[in-house]
Design an enzyme around this catalytic site. Structure first.
Site, mmCIF file in Angstrom:
data_model
loop_
_atom_site.group_PDB
_atom_site.id
_atom_site.type_symbol
_atom_site.label_atom_id
_atom_site.label_comp_id
_atom_site.label_asym_id
_atom_site.label_seq_id
_atom_site.Cartn_x
_atom_site.Cartn_y
_atom_site.Cartn_z
ATOM 1 N N ILE A 1 0.841 -1.209 0.000
ATOM 2 C CA ILE A 1 0.000 0.000 0.000
ATOM 3 C C ILE A 1 0.873 1.255 0.000
ATOM 4 O O ILE A 1 0.650 2.193 -0.771
ATOM 5 C CB ILE A 1 -0.967 -0.010 1.214
ATOM 6 C CG1 ILE A 1 -1.939 -1.191 1.091
ATOM 7 C CG2 ILE A 1 -1.717 1.312 1.324
ATOM 8 C CD1 ILE A 1 -2.785 -1.458 2.328
ATOM 9 N N THR B 1 -4.358 5.407 7.554
ATOM 10 C CA THR B 1 -5.307 4.433 7.008
ATOM 11 C C THR B 1 -4.882 3.023 7.398
ATOM 12 O O THR B 1 -5.368 2.057 6.819
ATOM 13 C CB THR B 1 -5.367 4.512 5.459
ATOM 14 O OG1 THR B 1 -4.027 4.381 4.961
ATOM 15 C CG2 THR B 1 -5.979 5.796 4.969
ATOM 16 N N ARG C 1 -3.709 1.308 11.047
ATOM 17 C CA ARG C 1 -4.376 0.778 12.245
ATOM 18 C C ARG C 1 -4.369 1.868 13.312
ATOM 19 O O ARG C 1 -3.381 2.583 13.481
ATOM 20 C CB ARG C 1 -3.648 -0.464 12.786
ATOM 21 C CG ARG C 1 -3.917 -1.740 12.016
ATOM 22 C CD ARG C 1 -5.376 -2.238 12.130
ATOM 23 N NE ARG C 1 -5.620 -3.463 11.386
ATOM 24 C CZ ARG C 1 -6.031 -3.514 10.118
ATOM 25 N NH1 ARG C 1 -6.253 -2.413 9.445
ATOM 26 N NH2 ARG C 1 -6.237 -4.680 9.526
ATOM 27 N N ASP D 1 -8.724 6.895 9.130
ATOM 28 C CA ASP D 1 -9.744 5.922 8.736
ATOM 29 C C ASP D 1 -9.831 4.813 9.776
ATOM 30 O O ASP D 1 -10.678 3.932 9.684
ATOM 31 C CB ASP D 1 -9.354 5.331 7.368
ATOM 32 C CG ASP D 1 -10.408 4.370 6.840
ATOM 33 O OD1 ASP D 1 -11.595 4.777 6.807
ATOM 34 O OD2 ASP D 1 -10.071 3.235 6.456
ATOM 35 N N GLU E 1 -11.798 1.797 17.930
ATOM 36 C CA GLU E 1 -12.873 1.727 16.930
ATOM 37 C C GLU E 1 -13.804 0.534 17.107
ATOM 38 O O GLU E 1 -14.934 0.541 16.593
ATOM 39 C CB GLU E 1 -12.285 1.715 15.503
ATOM 40 C CG GLU E 1 -11.556 0.420 15.140
ATOM 41 C CD GLU E 1 -11.031 0.420 13.700
ATOM 42 O OE1 GLU E 1 -10.307 1.348 13.325
ATOM 43 O OE2 GLU E 1 -11.366 -0.519 12.957
ATOM 44 N N HIS F 1 -13.174 3.230 8.832
ATOM 45 C CA HIS F 1 -12.466 2.052 8.292
ATOM 46 C C HIS F 1 -13.049 1.638 6.937
ATOM 47 O O HIS F 1 -13.470 0.495 6.742
ATOM 48 C CB HIS F 1 -12.533 0.879 9.282
ATOM 49 C CG HIS F 1 -11.325 -0.015 9.198
ATOM 50 N ND1 HIS F 1 -10.647 -0.456 10.307
ATOM 51 C CD2 HIS F 1 -10.674 -0.535 8.141
ATOM 52 C CE1 HIS F 1 -9.633 -1.229 9.921
ATOM 53 N NE2 HIS F 1 -9.644 -1.292 8.610
ATOM 54 N N GLN F 2 -13.038 2.577 6.021
ATOM 55 C CA GLN F 2 -13.619 2.306 4.705
ATOM 56 C C GLN F 2 -12.584 2.311 3.573
ATOM 57 O O GLN F 2 -12.960 2.173 2.407
ATOM 58 C CB GLN F 2 -14.727 3.326 4.398
ATOM 59 C CG GLN F 2 -14.211 4.741 4.117
ATOM 60 C CD GLN F 2 -15.306 5.684 3.634
ATOM 61 O OE1 GLN F 2 -15.985 6.305 4.440
ATOM 62 N NE2 GLN F 2 -15.463 5.804 2.325
ATOM 63 N N ALA F 3 -11.302 2.452 3.934
ATOM 64 C CA ALA F 3 -10.290 2.586 2.876
ATOM 65 C C ALA F 3 -10.295 1.386 1.924
ATOM 66 O O ALA F 3 -10.068 1.526 0.734
ATOM 67 C CB ALA F 3 -8.908 2.776 3.484
ATOM 68 N N PHE F 4 -10.579 0.204 2.459
ATOM 69 C CA PHE F 4 -10.558 -1.013 1.623
ATOM 70 C C PHE F 4 -11.810 -1.135 0.761
ATOM 71 O O PHE F 4 -11.880 -2.005 -0.102
ATOM 72 C CB PHE F 4 -10.502 -2.265 2.534
ATOM 73 C CG PHE F 4 -11.822 -2.545 3.217
ATOM 74 C CD1 PHE F 4 -12.213 -1.832 4.331
ATOM 75 C CD2 PHE F 4 -12.703 -3.489 2.698
ATOM 76 C CE1 PHE F 4 -13.437 -2.057 4.941
ATOM 77 C CE2 PHE F 4 -13.928 -3.730 3.306
ATOM 78 C CZ PHE F 4 -14.285 -3.004 4.437
HETATM 79 P P1 NAD Z 1 2.705 -4.921 3.637
HETATM 80 O O1 NAD Z 1 3.034 -6.083 4.505
HETATM 81 O O2 NAD Z 1 2.840 -5.075 2.151
HETATM 82 O O3 NAD Z 1 3.573 -3.634 4.063
HETATM 83 C C1 NAD Z 1 3.784 -3.265 5.392
HETATM 84 C C2 NAD Z 1 5.168 -2.616 5.468
HETATM 85 O O4 NAD Z 1 5.347 -2.121 6.799
HETATM 86 C C3 NAD Z 1 6.319 -3.597 5.168
HETATM 87 O O5 NAD Z 1 7.187 -3.062 4.203
HETATM 88 C C4 NAD Z 1 7.000 -3.751 6.518
HETATM 89 O O6 NAD Z 1 8.399 -3.987 6.425
HETATM 90 C C5 NAD Z 1 6.710 -2.400 7.145
HETATM 91 N N1 NAD Z 1 6.930 -2.381 8.592
HETATM 92 C C6 NAD Z 1 6.761 -3.404 9.479
HETATM 93 N N2 NAD Z 1 7.138 -3.007 10.706
HETATM 94 C C7 NAD Z 1 7.579 -1.722 10.593
HETATM 95 C C8 NAD Z 1 8.119 -0.784 11.508
HETATM 96 N N3 NAD Z 1 8.308 -1.109 12.799
HETATM 97 N N4 NAD Z 1 8.443 0.444 11.057
HETATM 98 C C9 NAD Z 1 8.277 0.770 9.742
HETATM 99 N N5 NAD Z 1 7.784 -0.097 8.827
HETATM 100 C C10 NAD Z 1 7.432 -1.321 9.241
HETATM 101 O O7 NAD Z 1 1.218 -4.506 4.035
HETATM 102 P P2 NAD Z 1 0.171 -3.645 3.189
HETATM 103 O O8 NAD Z 1 -0.680 -4.560 2.373
HETATM 104 O O9 NAD Z 1 0.874 -2.520 2.553
HETATM 105 O O10 NAD Z 1 -0.772 -3.115 4.372
HETATM 106 C C11 NAD Z 1 -0.255 -2.225 5.348
HETATM 107 C C12 NAD Z 1 -1.263 -2.071 6.467
HETATM 108 O O11 NAD Z 1 -2.410 -1.391 5.984
HETATM 109 C C13 NAD Z 1 -1.843 -3.379 7.030
HETATM 110 O O12 NAD Z 1 -0.988 -3.951 8.000
HETATM 111 C C14 NAD Z 1 -3.138 -2.915 7.625
HETATM 112 O O13 NAD Z 1 -2.922 -2.563 8.984
HETATM 113 C C15 NAD Z 1 -3.503 -1.667 6.840
HETATM 114 N N6 NAD Z 1 -4.733 -1.821 6.036
HETATM 115 C C16 NAD Z 1 -5.775 -0.968 6.266
HETATM 116 C C17 NAD Z 1 -6.947 -1.081 5.520
HETATM 117 C C18 NAD Z 1 -8.128 -0.154 5.700
HETATM 118 O O14 NAD Z 1 -9.213 -0.425 5.176
HETATM 119 N N7 NAD Z 1 -7.996 0.959 6.394
HETATM 120 C C19 NAD Z 1 -7.045 -2.086 4.562
HETATM 121 C C20 NAD Z 1 -5.934 -2.928 4.338
HETATM 122 C C21 NAD Z 1 -4.783 -2.792 5.091
#
Ligand code: NAD
Length: 329
Positions: A155, A231, A233, A257, A262, A294-297
């Site tokens: 993301i 967006t 957690r 988001d 929540e 929490h609607q980003a997805f």
């Molecule tokens: P991903 O696993 O592809 O990327 C996460 C990145 O964070 C990785 O590169 C990882 O190395 C890095 N990371 C881990 N620990 C870290 C730290 N201590 N400091 C800095 N970086 C660190 O995951 P993604 O698919 O890109 O998703 C990221 C997050 O987005 C998910 O974990 C989830 O919490 C959130 N998300 C939110 C929604 C929403 O609807 N709001 C939907 C999907 C995902």
């Protein structure tokens, strides 16, 4: 296979039923959160599906195992709500949706940034009441500004690419560097390096290491007036510290988001009730705060893939095949 689907929303049921014609599972929907009080509903179900705010801790997992559950599928990418080592101990396998549409979340983060910076929700409300004044609506050009991306995974990289397209200088902080992030024009910095950014967008998972990664200390060191977008957690941000930083003007605005508390609020219509959470009430009272639930997805493409992947995972489990999206402790 019989699957107990917790936190089932109306919009999911219809799509689940449509997709399940191809898989033939027996889907039973519960609109409540899974937790200590509701886990008995899952008794006798070999498979359980959960979402982001369900409580899947050691205690709940033990009760699930006692009731015959052997498989938990979260309909999300993040899995911080699940105690994965405890699941392994009680013989429950856990899958997630590793990859749906990272674009959905990245694009929403950009939407929040634009809406916050250019004060679009305020303008929208004003013009509906016949108020066409521009007072208080001034934003800043994004071109040439520095945008910090915390977590340059799937993301974060898409968000970075879009911001580079806007002409921003994009810096990244991650514990695991990605060559792709640098290829698209991002530049890695250490934790202190983000302090000069005009915009900070959070895209790392919630883990013990990232809990309150944005706290009073980090906020005090940011460039005065910076915008924060979350967006990822809620637990990544110390919300009370963010409120103090908004009050002092240290933070120029925040768009979230996701919110630490929540679980009792999001995905519900509470518009006719008194909301006891004073922190969220304080947050939404600021003119420079945007909160979404929490609607980003939530795009057609992402939801379709989430439900399809979940059903595929259930079929893999039922057939004893390898689980492509299994989470390893
Ligand atoms: P991903 O696993 O592809 O990327 C996460 C990145 O964070 C990785 O590169 C990882 O190395 C890095 N990371 C881990 N620990 C870290 C730290 N201590 N400091 C800095 N970086 C660190 O995951 P993604 O698919 O890109 O998703 C990221 C997050 O987005 C998910 O974990 C989830 O919490 C959130 N998300 C939110 C929604 C929403 O609807 N709001 C939907 C999907 C995902």
């Amino acid at each position: 296979m019989r699957v107990a689907i917790f936190s089932a929303q109306r919009y999911e049921r219809a799509l689940f039923e449509e997709a399940n014609v191809r898989y033939g599972h027996d889907l039973v929907y519960f609109d409540v959160l899974l937790g200590p009080e509701t886990v008995s509903l899952a008794a006798g179900f070999p498979a359980v599906s959960v979402f982001v705010n369900d409580v899947v801790n050691r205690h709940v997992l033990r009760q699930l195992a006692d009731g015959g559950t052997k498989f938990v599928a979260t309909r999300s990418t993040g899995f911080n709500q699940i105690d994965v080592p405890a699941a392994k101990e009680v013989g429950i396998r856990v899958v997630r949706v590793t990859n749906y549409s990272p674009n959905s979340v990245a694009e929403f983060a950009v939407a929040l940034l634009l809406a916050l910076n250019r004060k679009i929700p305020r303008a929208y409300n004003r013009t509906r009441e016949g108020n066409f004044s521009l007072d208080g609506l001034m934003g800043f050009d994004l071109v040439g500004r520095t945008v910090a991306v915390i977590g340059t995974g799937k993301i974060g990289r898409i968000f970075a690419r879009i911001m580079i397209g806007f002409g921003c200088s994009v810096i990244g902080f991650d514990v695991q560097r990605s060559a792709e992030f640098e290829e698209i024009g991002g530049r890695y910095v250490d934790a202190e390096g983000i302090e000069g950014a005009d915009v900070i967008s959070l895209h790392c998972p919630l883990t013990p290491e990232t809990y309150h990664i944005v706290n009073a200390g980090t906020l005090s060191r940011l460039k005065r007036g910076a915008l924060l977008i979350n967006t990822s957690r809620g637990g990544l941000v110390d919300t009370e510290a963010a409120i103090e930083a908004l009050k002092s003007g240290q933070l120029g605005g925040i768009a979230i988001d996701v919110y630490e508390q929540e679980a009792g609020l999001f995905f519900k219509d509470l518009s006719s009730t008194i909301i006891p959470d004073d922190v969220i009430q304080r947050l939404v009272s600021f003119p420079n705060v945007i909160v979404t639930g929490h609607q980003a997805f939530f795009t057609r493409e992402a939801l379709g893939t989430i439900l399809e992947t979940t059903l595929v995972s259930v079929s893999e489990f039922a057939a004893g095949r390898p689980l492509a999206n299994e989470i390893q402790p």
